[in-house]
Design a protein around this motif. Structure first.
Motif, short mmCIF file in Angstrom:
data_model
loop_
_atom_site.label_atom_id
_atom_site.label_comp_id
_atom_site.label_asym_id
_atom_site.label_seq_id
_atom_site.Cartn_x
_atom_site.Cartn_y
_atom_site.Cartn_z
N THR A 236 35.64 62.24 36.84
CA THR A 236 34.76 61.07 36.95
C THR A 236 34.96 60.38 38.30
N GLN A 237 33.97 59.56 38.65
CA GLN A 237 34.08 58.66 39.80
C GLN A 237 34.10 57.23 39.29
N VAL A 238 34.91 56.40 39.94
CA VAL A 238 34.97 54.97 39.60
C VAL A 238 34.29 54.22 40.75
N MET A 239 33.14 53.60 40.46
CA MET A 239 32.33 52.99 41.52
C MET A 239 32.24 51.48 41.35
N ILE A 240 32.43 50.77 42.47
CA ILE A 240 32.13 49.33 42.55
C ILE A 240 31.36 49.12 43.85
N HIS A 241 30.16 48.57 43.76
CA HIS A 241 29.33 48.35 44.95
C HIS A 241 29.13 49.63 45.77
N GLY A 242 28.97 50.76 45.07
CA GLY A 242 28.63 52.00 45.76
C GLY A 242 29.78 52.70 46.44
N ILE A 243 31.01 52.19 46.29
CA ILE A 243 32.16 52.87 46.88
C ILE A 243 33.19 53.17 45.79
N GLU A 244 34.09 54.08 46.10
CA GLU A 244 35.20 54.39 45.18
C GLU A 244 36.46 53.70 45.71
N PRO A 245 36.83 52.54 45.17
CA PRO A 245 38.05 51.90 45.66
C PRO A 245 39.27 52.73 45.28
N MET A 246 40.31 52.63 46.10
CA MET A 246 41.57 53.32 45.77
C MET A 246 42.13 52.71 44.49
N LEU A 247 42.68 53.57 43.64
CA LEU A 247 43.22 53.09 42.36
C LEU A 247 44.44 52.18 42.57
N GLU A 248 45.03 52.24 43.77
CA GLU A 248 46.20 51.38 44.07
C GLU A 248 45.78 49.97 44.47
N THR A 249 44.48 49.70 44.59
CA THR A 249 44.03 48.37 45.03
C THR A 249 44.36 47.32 43.97
N PRO A 250 45.00 46.20 44.38
CA PRO A 250 45.28 45.13 43.41
C PRO A 250 43.99 44.61 42.78
N ILE A 251 44.00 44.48 41.48
CA ILE A 251 42.80 44.04 40.75
C ILE A 251 42.44 42.59 41.10
N GLN A 252 43.45 41.79 41.43
CA GLN A 252 43.18 40.40 41.85
C GLN A 252 42.34 40.38 43.14
N TRP A 253 42.71 41.24 44.10
CA TRP A 253 41.95 41.30 45.37
C TRP A 253 40.51 41.76 45.10
N LEU A 254 40.37 42.76 44.25
CA LEU A 254 39.02 43.24 43.92
C LEU A 254 38.19 42.13 43.27
N SER A 255 38.81 41.38 42.37
CA SER A 255 38.10 40.30 41.68
C SER A 255 37.62 39.24 42.67
N GLU A 256 38.46 38.94 43.66
CA GLU A 256 38.10 37.91 44.65
C GLU A 256 37.03 38.39 45.62
N HIS A 257 37.06 39.67 45.97
CA HIS A 257 36.22 40.14 47.08
C HIS A 257 35.07 41.05 46.67
N MET A 258 35.16 41.69 45.50
CA MET A 258 34.13 42.66 45.15
C MET A 258 33.45 42.37 43.81
N SER A 259 33.64 41.14 43.33
CA SER A 259 32.86 40.73 42.17
C SER A 259 31.41 40.52 42.60
N TYR A 260 30.49 40.67 41.68
CA TYR A 260 29.10 40.31 41.94
C TYR A 260 28.98 38.79 41.92
N PRO A 261 27.84 38.22 42.34
CA PRO A 261 27.70 36.77 42.33
C PRO A 261 27.94 36.13 40.96
N ASP A 262 27.77 36.91 39.88
CA ASP A 262 28.04 36.34 38.55
C ASP A 262 29.54 36.23 38.26
#
Length: 275
Positions: A236-262
């Motif tokens: 499988t591919q794990v996609m956020i905003h059309g890219i595959e983030p590294m699985l080592e990425t902190p989820i807090q950073w993703l939440s702050e920077h790659m959440s949708y406007p909602d």
């Protein structure tokens, strides 16, 4: 939040070239030319398709026009999902432009919610932001905002104004320094191969030992089938905003920077192409 404004801008200004064509069985006065549009990933279909609607209504018999809806390869597209999520989930490994079919008849009541006005989209959008803030801050931030701040979030999204939106949204992405992150991460995981709408559960960004949880930790906990077995290949591919983030990425950073406007992280799990 850590200020990574370039990432926020790249996410905000992501676009998908799209070709809209009228469904072949719709009755028209003359041939309907396709309509091309760059769709903002962060917005909603029914918020940005006024031009599409006008273009096709010009060739329709007015008595044949009812509520507009869209589908891709036989799948009705849910307007209350952000556009980028719809593309990642249904079409991310296809050639561009994204080919969407436009309908004015036979609204699929079982598959789609009605959207008779932009007020419906606004209500859905604000409900998501409030739910996200309940997870992150026990609703304290959104409840301390004034009505005009709520309106500014919506108008920033509706009018595609990055600065207008982020002037307010920044407050929703902050947390007390002693906390190291949000209470819980607002996320939804969508799987292309299942009928289930999405997976959502409580997940903390920081482990009990103080270390940062990663995207991989989240998937292991919530959707282990998305992680490749140690001796096997990744199916499988794990996609956020059309890219595959590294699985080592902190989820807090993703939440702050790659959440949708909602304010939700919308994560798509799709089959990896075999070719």
């Amino acid at each position: 939040m850590t200020d990574d404004k370039d990432v926020l801008r790249d996410v905000w200004f992501g676009r998908i070239p799209t070709c809209f064509t009228l469904y072949q069985d719709e009755i028209t006065e003359r041939e309907a030319e396709p309509y091309y549009l760059l769709l903002p990933r962060i917005s909603y279909l029914t918020l940005v398709t006024d031009k599409v609607k006008k273009h096709f209504q010009k060739v329709m018999r007015q008595e044949e026009v009812s509520e507009i809806w869209f589908e891709y390869e036989g799948t009705p597209l849910k307007w209350h999902y952000p556009i980028g999520l719809l593309f990642d989930l249904h079409a991310s490994n296809t050639a561009l432009p994204w080919s969407i079919t436009v309908h004015f008849k036979n609204f699929p009541e079982k598959d789609l919610l009605h959207c008779n006005s932009k007020d419906v989209i606004e209500a859905h959008f604000m409900a998501c932001i409030k739910e996200a803030d309940a997870l992150k801050h026990k609703s304290q931030v959104i409840n301390e905002m004034q009505k005009k701040d709520h309106k500014q979030l919506w108008m920033g999204l509706q009018n595609d104004k990055f600065e207008q939106f982020w002037a307010i949204n920044r407050k929703l992405m902050e947390y007390p320094p002693e906390d190291s992150g949000f209470r819980y991460i607002p996320f939804r995981i969508y799987q292309a191969t299942t009928e289930r709408p999405f997976i959502q559960k409580l997940f903390r960004p920081i482990a009990s030992g103080g270390q940062l949880h990663t995207l991989g930790d989240l998937l292991k906990d919530v959707c282990p089938s998305a992680i490749a077995p140690e001796d096997g290949e990744q199916k499988t591919q794990v996609m956020i905003h059309g890219i595959e983030p590294m699985l080592e990425t902190p989820i807090q950073w993703l939440s702050e920077h790659m959440s949708y406007p909602d304010n939700f992280l919308h994560i798509s799990i799709i089959p990896r192409p075999t070719d």
